[in-house]
Write a protein that holds these residues in place. Structure first.
Motif, PDB file in Angstrom:
ATOM      1  N   ILE A   1       0.843  -1.198   0.000  1.00  0.00           N
ATOM      2  CA  ILE A   1       0.000   0.000   0.000  1.00  0.00           C
ATOM      3  C   ILE A   1       0.880   1.251   0.000  1.00  0.00           C
ATOM      4  O   ILE A   1       0.629   2.207  -0.739  1.00  0.00           O
ATOM      5  CB  ILE A   1      -0.952  -0.003   1.209  1.00  0.00           C
ATOM      6  N   SER A   2       1.924   1.229   0.836  1.00  0.00           N
ATOM      7  CA  SER A   2       2.852   2.361   0.881  1.00  0.00           C
ATOM      8  C   SER A   2       3.511   2.584  -0.476  1.00  0.00           C
ATOM      9  O   SER A   2       3.608   3.722  -0.955  1.00  0.00           O
ATOM     10  CB  SER A   2       3.923   2.119   1.948  1.00  0.00           C
ATOM     11  N   LEU A   3       3.961   1.501  -1.098  1.00  0.00           N
ATOM     12  CA  LEU A   3       4.611   1.613  -2.404  1.00  0.00           C
ATOM     13  C   LEU A   3       3.641   2.122  -3.462  1.00  0.00           C
ATOM     14  O   LEU A   3       4.025   2.891  -4.359  1.00  0.00           O
ATOM     15  CB  LEU A   3       5.190   0.263  -2.820  1.00  0.00           C
ATOM     16  N   ALA A   4       2.375   1.717  -3.362  1.00  0.00           N
ATOM     17  CA  ALA A   4       1.374   2.197  -4.313  1.00  0.00           C
ATOM     18  C   ALA A   4       1.166   3.701  -4.163  1.00  0.00           C
ATOM     19  O   ALA A   4       1.085   4.434  -5.162  1.00  0.00           O
ATOM     20  CB  ALA A   4       0.054   1.453  -4.110  1.00  0.00           C
ATOM     21  N   ILE A   5       1.089   4.181  -2.925  1.00  0.00           N
ATOM     22  CA  ILE A   5       0.922   5.619  -2.677  1.00  0.00           C
ATOM     23  C   ILE A   5       2.153   6.388  -3.153  1.00  0.00           C
ATOM     24  O   ILE A   5       2.043   7.442  -3.777  1.00  0.00           O
ATOM     25  CB  ILE A   5       0.677   5.886  -1.177  1.00  0.00           C
ATOM     26  N   ILE A   6       3.331   5.833  -2.862  1.00  0.00           N
ATOM     27  CA  ILE A   6       4.578   6.472  -3.301  1.00  0.00           C
ATOM     28  C   ILE A   6       4.634   6.529  -4.827  1.00  0.00           C
ATOM     29  O   ILE A   6       5.013   7.548  -5.421  1.00  0.00           O
ATOM     30  CB  ILE A   6       5.799   5.710  -2.733  1.00  0.00           C
ATOM     31  N   GLY A   7       4.242   5.414  -5.474  1.00  0.00           N
ATOM     32  CA  GLY A   7       4.209   5.390  -6.934  1.00  0.00           C
ATOM     33  C   GLY A   7       3.246   6.418  -7.501  1.00  0.00           C
ATOM     34  O   GLY A   7       3.521   7.050  -8.532  1.00  0.00           O
ATOM     35  N   LEU A   8       2.112   6.621  -6.825  1.00  0.00           N
ATOM     36  CA  LEU A   8       1.136   7.620  -7.272  1.00  0.00           C
ATOM     37  C   LEU A   8       1.730   9.027  -7.186  1.00  0.00           C
ATOM     38  O   LEU A   8       1.596   9.823  -8.128  1.00  0.00           O
ATOM     39  CB  LEU A   8      -0.126   7.525  -6.404  1.00  0.00           C
TER      40      LEU A   8
ATOM     41  N   VAL B   1      -0.806   7.399   5.448  1.00  0.00           N
ATOM     42  CA  VAL B   1      -1.075   6.304   4.505  1.00  0.00           C
ATOM     43  C   VAL B   1       0.227   5.774   3.901  1.00  0.00           C
ATOM     44  O   VAL B   1       0.200   4.861   3.078  1.00  0.00           O
ATOM     45  CB  VAL B   1      -2.045   6.743   3.377  1.00  0.00           C
ATOM     46  N   ILE B   2       1.364   6.350   4.299  1.00  0.00           N
ATOM     47  CA  ILE B   2       2.682   5.816   3.930  1.00  0.00           C
ATOM     48  C   ILE B   2       3.341   5.342   5.211  1.00  0.00           C
ATOM     49  O   ILE B   2       3.592   6.135   6.123  1.00  0.00           O
ATOM     50  CB  ILE B   2       3.559   6.880   3.238  1.00  0.00           C
TER      51      ILE B   2
ATOM     52  N   GLY C   1      16.849   4.463 -12.060  1.00  0.00           N
ATOM     53  CA  GLY C   1      16.974   5.435 -10.973  1.00  0.00           C
ATOM     54  C   GLY C   1      15.826   6.426 -10.925  1.00  0.00           C
ATOM     55  O   GLY C   1      15.035   6.444  -9.968  1.00  0.00           O
ATOM     56  N   TYR C   2      15.713   7.246 -11.973  1.00  0.00           N
ATOM     57  CA  TYR C   2      14.711   8.311 -11.968  1.00  0.00           C
ATOM     58  C   TYR C   2      13.300   7.791 -12.225  1.00  0.00           C
ATOM     59  O   TYR C   2      12.316   8.478 -11.951  1.00  0.00           O
ATOM     60  CB  TYR C   2      15.075   9.378 -12.999  1.00  0.00           C
ATOM     61  N   GLY C   3      13.201   6.560 -12.745  1.00  0.00           N
ATOM     62  CA  GLY C   3      11.881   5.995 -12.970  1.00  0.00           C
ATOM     63  C   GLY C   3      11.246   5.417 -11.719  1.00  0.00           C
ATOM     64  O   GLY C   3      10.019   5.379 -11.604  1.00  0.00           O
ATOM     65  N   PHE C   4      12.060   4.980 -10.753  1.00  0.00           N
ATOM     66  CA  PHE C   4      11.486   4.322  -9.575  1.00  0.00           C
ATOM     67  C   PHE C   4      12.229   4.636  -8.280  1.00  0.00           C
ATOM     68  O   PHE C   4      11.664   5.228  -7.359  1.00  0.00           O
ATOM     69  CB  PHE C   4      11.440   2.808  -9.791  1.00  0.00           C
ATOM     70  N   LEU C   5      13.510   4.282  -8.203  1.00  0.00           N
ATOM     71  CA  LEU C   5      14.209   4.309  -6.922  1.00  0.00           C
ATOM     72  C   LEU C   5      14.411   5.712  -6.366  1.00  0.00           C
ATOM     73  O   LEU C   5      14.205   5.951  -5.168  1.00  0.00           O
ATOM     74  CB  LEU C   5      15.566   3.606  -7.070  1.00  0.00           C
ATOM     75  N   ILE C   6      14.822   6.655  -7.195  1.00  0.00           N
ATOM     76  CA  ILE C   6      15.128   8.007  -6.710  1.00  0.00           C
ATOM     77  C   ILE C   6      13.868   8.757  -6.267  1.00  0.00           C
ATOM     78  O   ILE C   6      13.862   9.375  -5.191  1.00  0.00           O
ATOM     79  CB  ILE C   6      15.927   8.793  -7.773  1.00  0.00           C
ATOM     80  N   PRO C   7      12.762   8.738  -7.057  1.00  0.00           N
ATOM     81  CA  PRO C   7      11.533   9.357  -6.536  1.00  0.00           C
ATOM     82  C   PRO C   7      11.081   8.735  -5.214  1.00  0.00           C
ATOM     83  O   PRO C   7      10.598   9.445  -4.321  1.00  0.00           O
ATOM     84  CB  PRO C   7      10.512   9.093  -7.648  1.00  0.00           C
ATOM     85  N   LEU C   8      11.239   7.430  -5.089  1.00  0.00           N
ATOM     86  CA  LEU C   8      10.866   6.756  -3.842  1.00  0.00           C
ATOM     87  C   LEU C   8      11.684   7.315  -2.682  1.00  0.00           C
ATOM     88  O   LEU C   8      11.151   7.565  -1.590  1.00  0.00           O
ATOM     89  CB  LEU C   8      11.087   5.258  -3.999  1.00  0.00           C
ATOM     90  N   PHE C   9      12.977   7.527  -2.885  1.00  0.00           N
ATOM     91  CA  PHE C   9      13.841   8.076  -1.837  1.00  0.00           C
ATOM     92  C   PHE C   9      13.347   9.446  -1.379  1.00  0.00           C
ATOM     93  O   PHE C   9      13.261   9.727  -0.175  1.00  0.00           O
ATOM     94  CB  PHE C   9      15.287   8.173  -2.337  1.00  0.00           C
ATOM     95  N   PHE C  10      12.994  10.316  -2.319  1.00  0.00           N
ATOM     96  CA  PHE C  10      12.552  11.656  -1.944  1.00  0.00           C
ATOM     97  C   PHE C  10      11.197  11.636  -1.246  1.00  0.00           C
ATOM     98  O   PHE C  10      10.969  12.389  -0.292  1.00  0.00           O
ATOM     99  CB  PHE C  10      12.505  12.565  -3.177  1.00  0.00           C
TER     100      PHE C  10
END
Length: 403
Positions: free
Chosen positions: A6-13, A50-51, A272-281
Motif C-alpha cells: 500500500i505504501s509503495l502504491a501511494i509512493i508510486g502515485l 497512509v505511507i 533510478g529516476y523511474g522508480f528508486l530516486i523518486p521513492l527516496f525523496f
C-alpha cells in the motif's frame, strides 16, 4: 507485507503525478523533487498516515539514495574536483567547516564538541549535489562553464561532509576510521583498474559483456547494480555513510565504461529516476514532522539563514577572487547563482541528524526541523539561483569541447 505494498502504491502515485503538477505550473518554478518531498510529508505517518515507513520501504529508499549518488558520481568528470577550481572548492569547504564550527559554538545553545553540535556543524557545510543533478539537467546547465563551477564546489560539499561524518561522528578511534577510509579508497581504485582492463582486453569475458548488454542478460546493468550494492554494503559494514560507497561506484563506473555510452546511461536513468530516486525523496518527505516544524519556526529560518551565510558566502567570495578569465567572465550575478545552488542541501542533513537522534543527542522533533530546512532549500535555492542566472554569460567548458 500488505502495508508495504500500500505504501509503495501511494509512493508510486506521488511519483507519477509530480511531473504533471510541475509542468502545469507556469514557467515550472517548482522542481519535481520538492513536490515529491511535499507529497511524502503530507501523506506520511505524521499527517494523513497512509505511507508506512516499514523496513522494506526504508531499504528501497536507501537503495534510491545510493542510486542517486551513483548517477552523480558517474556524471562528474574527475577534472571537475581535482583541477584548479576543484581545489578551490575543497579549500572553500574547509573554510565553511571552520565557520560552521565557530557559529554553532557562538550562536547556539548546544556545544560544538557534542554529538548534536557536530551534526549541526556538518549539516551547515553540505551541498546536495546528487539532488541537484536532475535540476541542472532540466535547466541545461550540465556541460556549461557555470555547471562546471557548481560541480567543482558542490561535489566537495557532498564528499567533505561524508568524510567529516566518518571522522567526527564515529564511536571508533580516529586512527582506525582513517585506516578504514584509506583501505576503502585502495579497494575502489583496484576495482576500477581491474574493471577498466577487463572491459578493454580482448577475450571471452569482454565478448560475454558486450554480447549480453542489450539482450535479456543486460550484463552491464547487472554488473553496475552489483558494484553499487557491494560498495554500499562495505560502507555500511564499516559504519561509513552509504553515500561514500555510492559515489565510489559512480566514479568507478565512469572509469570502466567507454566514453559517450549513452545506452547504459539511459538504462540507469530509467531504473533510478523511474522508480528508486523518486521513492527516496517521497520517503524523505514522509520522515518530516510538519507539526514539529510549525512549533519551531525560528529554528527553521535561522538554520536556512546560517546555511546562506556559512556555505554560500565563502563560495561567492572564492569565485569573485578567482583570476581565471572564464570564471571571471561569468560575472557577479552568476557567481552568486553558483553559490546559491551550492546551498541546496538535504540527503546528508537526513544522515547527520539520524546519527544524532540514534545517539540520543538530538530529539526527533528538532531533527525534523533541520530536515525540513534542507527540504525547503530544495525549493528556495534553485528558484533564487534561476532568477539570478544569466544564460548569455554561460558557455561550454573548454575541456569538454576538447573531448
Amino acid at each position: 507485507m500488505t502495508h508495504d505494498f500500500i505504501s509503495l502504491a501511494i509512493i508510486g502515485l506521488i511519483a507519477a503525478v509530480a511531473p504533471f503538477i510541475a509542468n502545469l505550473i507556469p514557467k515550472k518554478p517548482v522542481p519535481e523533487t520538492v513536490l515529491l518531498l511535499a507529497g511524502g510529508a503530507v501523506l506520511g505517518p505524521h499527517m494523513v498516515n497512509v505511507i508506512w515507513l516499514d523496513e522494506s520501504v526504508s531499504l528501497l529508499s536507501d537503495l534510491g539514495c545510493a542510486m542517486l549518488f551513483l548517477l552523480a558520481g558517474y556524471e562528474i568528470n574527475p577534472k571537475t574536483i581535482t583541477g584548479r577550481e576543484g581545489k578551490r572548492g575543497l579549500a572553500t569547504w574547509g573554510i565553511t567547516l571552520a565557520l560552521a564550527f565557530v557559529a554553532v559554538h557562538a550562536f547556539t545553545g548546544i556545544s560544538a564538541n557534542g554529538l548534536d553540535g557536530l551534526a549541526v556543524t556538518i549539516a551547515l557545510t553540505t551541498t546536495a549535489i546528487g539532488a541537484l543533478m536532475p535540476i541542472l539537467k532540466e535547466r541545461g546547465l550540465m556541460g556549461t562553464r557555470m555547471g562546471s563551477s557548481i560541480l567543482s564546489y558542490g561535489t566537495w560539499g557532498e564528499l567533505g561532509p561524508v568524510i567529516a561524518m566518518a571522522l567526527l561522528l564515529s564511536t571508533r578511534a580516529t586512527w582506525l576510521t582513517v585506516a578504514i577510509l584509506a583501505a576503502f579508497i585502495v579497494v575502489a581504485v583496484l576495482v576500477a583498474r581491474f574493471g577498466h582492463r577487463t572491459a578493454r582486453k580482448e577475450g571471452p569475458i569482454r565478448d560475454i559483456l558486450f554480447a549480453g548488454r542489450d539482450t535479456t542478460s543486460q550484463t552491464f546493468v547487472r554488473l553496475t547494480m552489483l558494484l553499487l550494492i557491494v560498495l554500499v554494503a562495505v560502507s555500511s559494514l564499516f559504519d561509513l555513510d552509504i553515500v561514500l560507497g555510492a559515489f565510489a561506484a559512480g566514479f568507478i563506473l565512469r572509469y570502466i565504461i567507454p566514453k559517450d555510452d549513452e545506452v547504459l546511461e539511459k538504462k540507469l536513468n530509467s531504473i533510478g529516476y523511474g522508480f528508486l530516486i523518486p521513492l527516496f525523496f517521497v520517503v524523505s518527505g514522509a520522515r518530516i514532522d510538519l507539526t514539529a516544524v510549525a512549533a519551531q519556526p525560528a529554528l527553521l529560518v535561522g538554520f536556512i539563514a546560517m546555511l546562506v551565510l556559512i556555505r554560500a558566502m565563502p563560495i561567492f567570495i572564492s569565485m569573485a577572487r578567482d583570476k581565471d578569465p572564464e570564471v571571471a567572465a561569468l560575472g557577479a550575478r552568476n557567481h552568486a547563482a553558483v553559490a546559491v545552488y551550492c546551498t541546496t542541501a538535504l540527503p546528508l542533513i537526513v544522515a547527520v541528524t539520524s546519527v544524532a537522534v540514534n545517539g540520543g543527542a538530538m530529539d526527533a522533533s528538532t531533527a525534523s526541523v533541520f530536515v525540513s530546512a534542507g527540504a525547503l532549500t530544495m525549493l528556495i535555492m534553485p528558484l533564487v539561483a534561476q532568477l539570478m542566472y544569466k544564460a548569455a554569460e554561460t558557455r561550454p567548458v573548454k575541456w569538454l569541447e576538447k573531448e
